[in-house]
Design a protein around this motif. Structure first.
Motif, PDB file in Angstrom:
ATOM      1  N   ASN A   1      66.659  31.613  15.604  1.00  0.00           N
ATOM      2  CA  ASN A   1      65.278  31.129  15.576  1.00  0.00           C
ATOM      3  C   ASN A   1      64.291  32.078  16.264  1.00  0.00           C
TER       4      ASN A   1
ATOM      5  N   HIS B   1      70.844  25.407  22.651  1.00  0.00           N
ATOM      6  CA  HIS B   1      70.368  25.446  24.036  1.00  0.00           C
ATOM      7  C   HIS B   1      68.947  24.890  24.118  1.00  0.00           C
TER       8      HIS B   1
ATOM      9  N   SER C   1      62.164  30.951  11.408  1.00  0.00           N
ATOM     10  CA  SER C   1      61.135  30.636  12.402  1.00  0.00           C
ATOM     11  C   SER C   1      60.816  29.169  12.192  1.00  0.00           C
ATOM     12  N   ALA C   2      61.286  28.358  13.130  1.00  0.00           N
ATOM     13  CA  ALA C   2      61.055  26.917  13.016  1.00  0.00           C
ATOM     14  C   ALA C   2      59.565  26.637  13.090  1.00  0.00           C
TER      15      ALA C   2
ATOM     16  N   ASP D   1      65.145  24.493  24.618  1.00  0.00           N
ATOM     17  CA  ASP D   1      64.010  25.381  24.327  1.00  0.00           C
ATOM     18  C   ASP D   1      64.278  26.414  23.226  1.00  0.00           C
TER      19      ASP D   1
END
Ligand code: GDP
Length: 533
Positions: free
Chosen positions: A202, A103, A239-240, A105
């Protein structure tokens, strides 16, 4: 094959003046500038059609066997399916090709940047990372190719062109949002193409354990069952942004690839797909190719779509000049004659001659398809056109003109008659009427005549009653109708039908020059009641 100027113009959806212009352009002398002017030379029609930007040949367009021609062209063309399949013994393990979806964002771009950023190679040239639609992530002797085409481009390609460009989908889901509309879309995309999904939950740097678990729970609804719950789907909390667990994600990708036993043939002629293409100010036409078979070398000849290339340079995403590229690698290639399109199949051929030949075949095929479409459009227009005549126009002329005189007094012969809608019309006015039937050679001339007749509609002392009109020779029914309505039959550009028309029948009037027809008509009207002033 003959057409009137009007018919030809209509068939091409152009004004008649356009056809006259074309005639002038090819120095074709015409006797008069009438819409109903008949062009009876096939080569002239063909020439006009070509001048008008239509590529097809006239002369019985329906006679063109498109199917056969297409098959003939296809037979000479190359495609992956026609090439010899690689032998099992040639197959070797190849790296996975991964597309990141999710999705908006939820962190796709951030993840790609983090994965890429950690692998920028500092070279003596400065090693500037370029966006080429894909990048490779290496770890000792392992590699992953990430496609970073915008949006779902890679998947649209796979679905619309059958280009299998992705092995594994990494589905990014922001932990705080969970499954959203595009997440579901991505799941469906992946499933429809049979790609296994690895879920990356994420933004774990800003959520708690409960939120992560909630996402896992949600996934069950979409038959994505985590391994810990007895399923097969790998779920990696990441966590990108903070680059947390990216190594775990990569490990999972390699594990998945291992399970899939991804293999390819490093030998034989190169095959692949165009990922994207771009025009570079300095390097010219560039296209990123995902290699799926063979080993690409400088100097190779490639075809893609309707263009070809002699491989001049091979670059990776760090603008490094490579000598070759192998299975699952996505590399930028310089040397294309034109820009190929993303999703185009890339095939290596042996010679420049063959490359050009294939492009030529495909150009021809494209023209053929265009021609076929043009023809369909023209046919449709013709059909609409005909329909217009036979319904709308007829309605308008027959009922319209009748209506204007329907309140008039009957003349001697017909004091009432059946109108097209089946009602008896009583004419009760002192105005005299001239009843006419019009027969013409083609729709174009018929329309031209009817248009002029319309202007006779509102005359003061005398009215024109159009009883019937039709394309074609005089028939028995026309004579009967003429008799019933005491009508004159005006014929334009049609031969005398000797089996029906009696030579002494003064009520049938033949004309080959349209203004003479009108002159006669005017005279008849005048005879009935001389026009004032
Ligand atoms: P995309 O639309 O899926 O490509 O999402 P982006 O990568 O553009 O990310 C959208 C927003 O989420 C940006 O403001 C990112 O900085 C932020 N973001 C992405 N990944 C993380 C993450 O792991 N943690 C946090 N806190 N923010 C993130």
């Amino acid at each position: 094959s003959q057409m009137t100027v009007k018919e030809l113009a209509d068939a091409m959806d152009r004004p008649t003046q356009h056809v006259f212009d074309c005639l002038e352009q090819i120095n074709f002398a015409i006797r008069s500038k009438r819409d109903s002017y008949i062009i009876n030379k096939l080569d002239v029609i063909t020439k006009i059609v070509q001048l008008s930007g239509f590529r097809y040949q006239m002369g019985g367009p329906q006679e063109i066997d498109f199917e056969k021609l297409e098959l003939e062209l296809d037979a000479k063309d190359d495609s992956r399916s026609k090439r010899p399949k690689p032998q099992a013994t040639h197959l070797i393990r190849r790296p996975p090709v991964v597309t990141i979806m999710g999705h908006v964002d939820h962190g796709k771009t951030t993840l790609l940047d983090s994965l890429r950023g950690s692998h920028i190679v500092e070279t003596e040239f400065g090693g500037i990372t370029q966006h080429i639609g894909a990048f490779n992530v290496k770890d000792k002797n392992r590699m992953i190719t990430f496609l970073d085409t915008p949006g779902h481009a890679a998947f649209s390609m796979m679905r619309s062109r059958g280009a299998k460009c992705t092995d594994i989908v990494v589905l990014v889901i922001a932990a705080e949002d969970g499954v959203m509309a595009q997440t579901v879309e991505s799941i469906n995309h992946a499933k429809s193409t049979g790609c296994p999904i690895i879920v990356a939950i994420n933004k774990i740097d800003k959520v708690n354990e409960a939120q992560i678990n909630r996402v896992k729970q949600e996934l069950l609804k979409y038959e994505l069952i985590p391994e810990e719950m007895g399923g097969e789907v790998q779920i990696v909390p990441i966590s990108a942004l903070k680059k947390t667990n990216l190594d775990v994600l990569k490990e999972e990708i390699w594990t998945q690839a291992e399970i899939m036993e991804l293999k390819g043939d490093p030998k034989g002629l190169v095959e692949g797909y165009i990922i994207e293409s771009t025009q570079d100010l300095h390097k010219g036409k560039l296209a990123t190719v995902l290699i799926q078979r063979g080993t690409l070398m400088k100097g190779d000849y490639l075809v893609a779509g309707k263009t070809w290339c002699k491989v001049k340079y091979i670059y990776d995403e760090n603008s490094q000049n490579l000598q070759k590229a192998s299975l699952s690698q996505a590399v930028q290639i310089m040397g294309w004659k034109d820009l190929p399109h993303s999703g185009d199949e890339v095939l290596q051929v042996d010679t420049e001659h063959r490359a050009k030949e294939i492009c030529d075949l495909r150009h021809k095929k494209e023209m053929l398809v265009k021609q076929k479409q043009d023809l369909e459009i023209i046919k449709k227009k013709r059909a609409e056109h005909d329909e217009f005549y036979h319904t709308e126009l007829k309605k308008k002329h027959l009922s319209g003109i009748r209506y204007s005189i329907s309140k008039m007094e009957p003349d001697s012969k017909s004091d009432s008659h059946v109108n097209p809608s089946g009602q008896i019309e009583v004419e009760n006015n002192s105005i005299k009427k001239l009843h006419v039937i019009v027969k013409a050679d083609v729709d174009g001339s018929l329309e031209a005549i009817l248009k002029v007749l319309e202007t006779y509609d509102a005359m003061d002392k005398v009215a024109l009653d159009l009883v019937h009109f039709e394309v074609g020779q005089v028939k028995k029914s026309d004579l009967e109708m003429a008799d019933t309505f005491n009508a004159l039959i005006y014929c334009f550009n049609i031969p005398v039908n000797h089996s029906v028309e009696k030579e002494d029948n003064k009520n049938i009037k033949h004309f080959n020059v349209i203004y003479k027809l009108f002159d006669d008509l005017k005279e008849q009207l005048n005879n009935l009641a001389p026009l004032v002033e």
